[in-house]
Design a protein around this motif. Structure first.
Motif, short mmCIF file in Angstrom:
data_model
loop_
_atom_site.label_atom_id
_atom_site.label_comp_id
_atom_site.label_asym_id
_atom_site.label_seq_id
_atom_site.Cartn_x
_atom_site.Cartn_y
_atom_site.Cartn_z
N LYS A 27 0.85 -1.18 0.00
CA LYS A 27 0.00 0.00 0.00
C LYS A 27 0.89 1.24 0.00
CE LYS A 27 -3.95 -1.75 2.60
NZ LYS A 27 -4.71 -1.63 3.83
N ARG A 64 -7.82 -4.62 -3.82
CA ARG A 64 -8.57 -3.35 -3.88
C ARG A 64 -7.66 -2.15 -4.03
NH1 ARG A 64 -13.24 -1.82 0.49
NH2 ARG A 64 -13.87 0.18 -0.40
N ASN A 65 -6.46 -2.21 -3.47
CA ASN A 65 -5.55 -1.07 -3.51
C ASN A 65 -4.82 -0.91 -4.83
OD1 ASN A 65 -5.95 -0.22 -0.71
ND2 ASN A 65 -5.04 -2.18 -0.24
N THR A 84 -14.11 -1.20 -8.39
CA THR A 84 -13.33 -0.65 -7.28
C THR A 84 -13.80 0.77 -6.98
OG1 THR A 84 -11.41 -2.02 -7.81
CG2 THR A 84 -11.02 -0.07 -6.45
N GLU A 85 -13.97 1.56 -8.03
CA GLU A 85 -14.47 2.94 -7.87
C GLU A 85 -15.88 2.96 -7.30
OE1 GLU A 85 -13.24 6.11 -8.03
OE2 GLU A 85 -11.38 4.97 -8.02
N ASN A 88 -15.76 2.05 -3.57
CA ASN A 88 -15.20 3.16 -2.79
C ASN A 88 -16.17 4.34 -2.71
OD1 ASN A 88 -12.85 1.71 -2.33
ND2 ASN A 88 -11.76 2.64 -4.05
N SER A 89 -16.76 4.72 -3.84
CA SER A 89 -17.69 5.85 -3.85
C SER A 89 -18.96 5.56 -3.06
CB SER A 89 -18.07 6.21 -5.29
OG SER A 89 -16.95 6.68 -5.99
N GLY A 91 -19.35 3.39 -0.61
CA GLY A 91 -18.99 3.35 0.81
C GLY A 91 -18.85 4.75 1.39
N ASP A 92 -18.15 5.63 0.68
CA ASP A 92 -17.97 7.01 1.15
C ASP A 92 -19.30 7.75 1.22
OD1 ASP A 92 -15.24 6.54 1.26
OD2 ASP A 92 -14.80 7.63 -0.61
N THR A 123 -11.16 -5.42 3.88
CA THR A 123 -10.96 -4.11 3.26
C THR A 123 -9.96 -4.13 2.12
OG1 THR A 123 -9.22 -3.58 4.85
CG2 THR A 123 -11.47 -2.90 5.42
N ASP A 124 -9.31 -5.28 1.90
CA ASP A 124 -8.23 -5.32 0.92
C ASP A 124 -8.53 -6.10 -0.36
OD1 ASP A 124 -8.32 -7.69 2.32
OD2 ASP A 124 -6.18 -7.82 2.68
#
Length: 158
Positions: A27, A64-65, A84-85, A88-89, A91-92, A123-124
């Motif tokens: 990471k 994911r990273n 992945t986007e 992330n979006s 979740g945020d 999370t990974d």
């Protein structure tokens, strides 16, 4: 042709003693503690193909990273980046809106009779599964394939 394990090693993978099929995740330039047995991930994909048969169109398990696919069937690099986007979006947005966060998985019902299942393995790692809705039994997916995928990926970490 290069194997996924070989391409992982080119991108900074490490090896557990006596196990050339292990990778270690990174990471932001720092070594992370994620160690994954790639052969066990490939076995998880094989199990998924056996459970879903002709209904499985594509599947990936990825970091994911980095967005690096670690195992897959009919792999879809563009979909890996897209989902992945989305994860992330979403979740945020859920967090900033005061909604409960994502748990282990979610479905998307797509046009042309396709279904996508996105699974969060911690999370990974993420897993995407593209299916033909006319050929997949959702009961088998939820009661057999998904629990097996969750346990198989967990076993690949051990």
């Amino acid at each position: 042709m290069q194997t996924k394990a070989e391409s992982c090693s080119r991108l900074g993978a490490g090896e557990a003693p006596g196990a050339a099929n292990w990778i270690t995740g990174f990471k932001k330039g720092k070594q992370d503690s994620m160690q994954i047995d790639v052969q066990k991930l490939e076995a998880a994909i094989t199990d998924l193909k056996a459970a879903l048969k002709d209904g499985l169109l594509a599947a990936d398990i990825w970091d994911r990273n980095t967005g690096l696919s670690l195992a897959g069937f009919n792999t879809q690099p563009a979909a890996v980046a897209l989902f992945t986007e989305i994860v992330n979006s979403l979740g945020d947005t859920l967090e900033s809106s005061g909604f409960p966060g994502l748990d282990r998985y979610f479905f998307m019902n797509l046009q042309t009779g396709k279904i996508v299942l996105i699974v969060m393995h911690g999370t990974d790692l993420l897993q995407g599964v593209l299916m033909d809705s006319s050929k997949v039994n959702l009961g088998v997916l939820l009661s057999v394939a998904l629990p097996k995928a969750l346990s198989s990926v967990q076993a690949a970490r051990a």
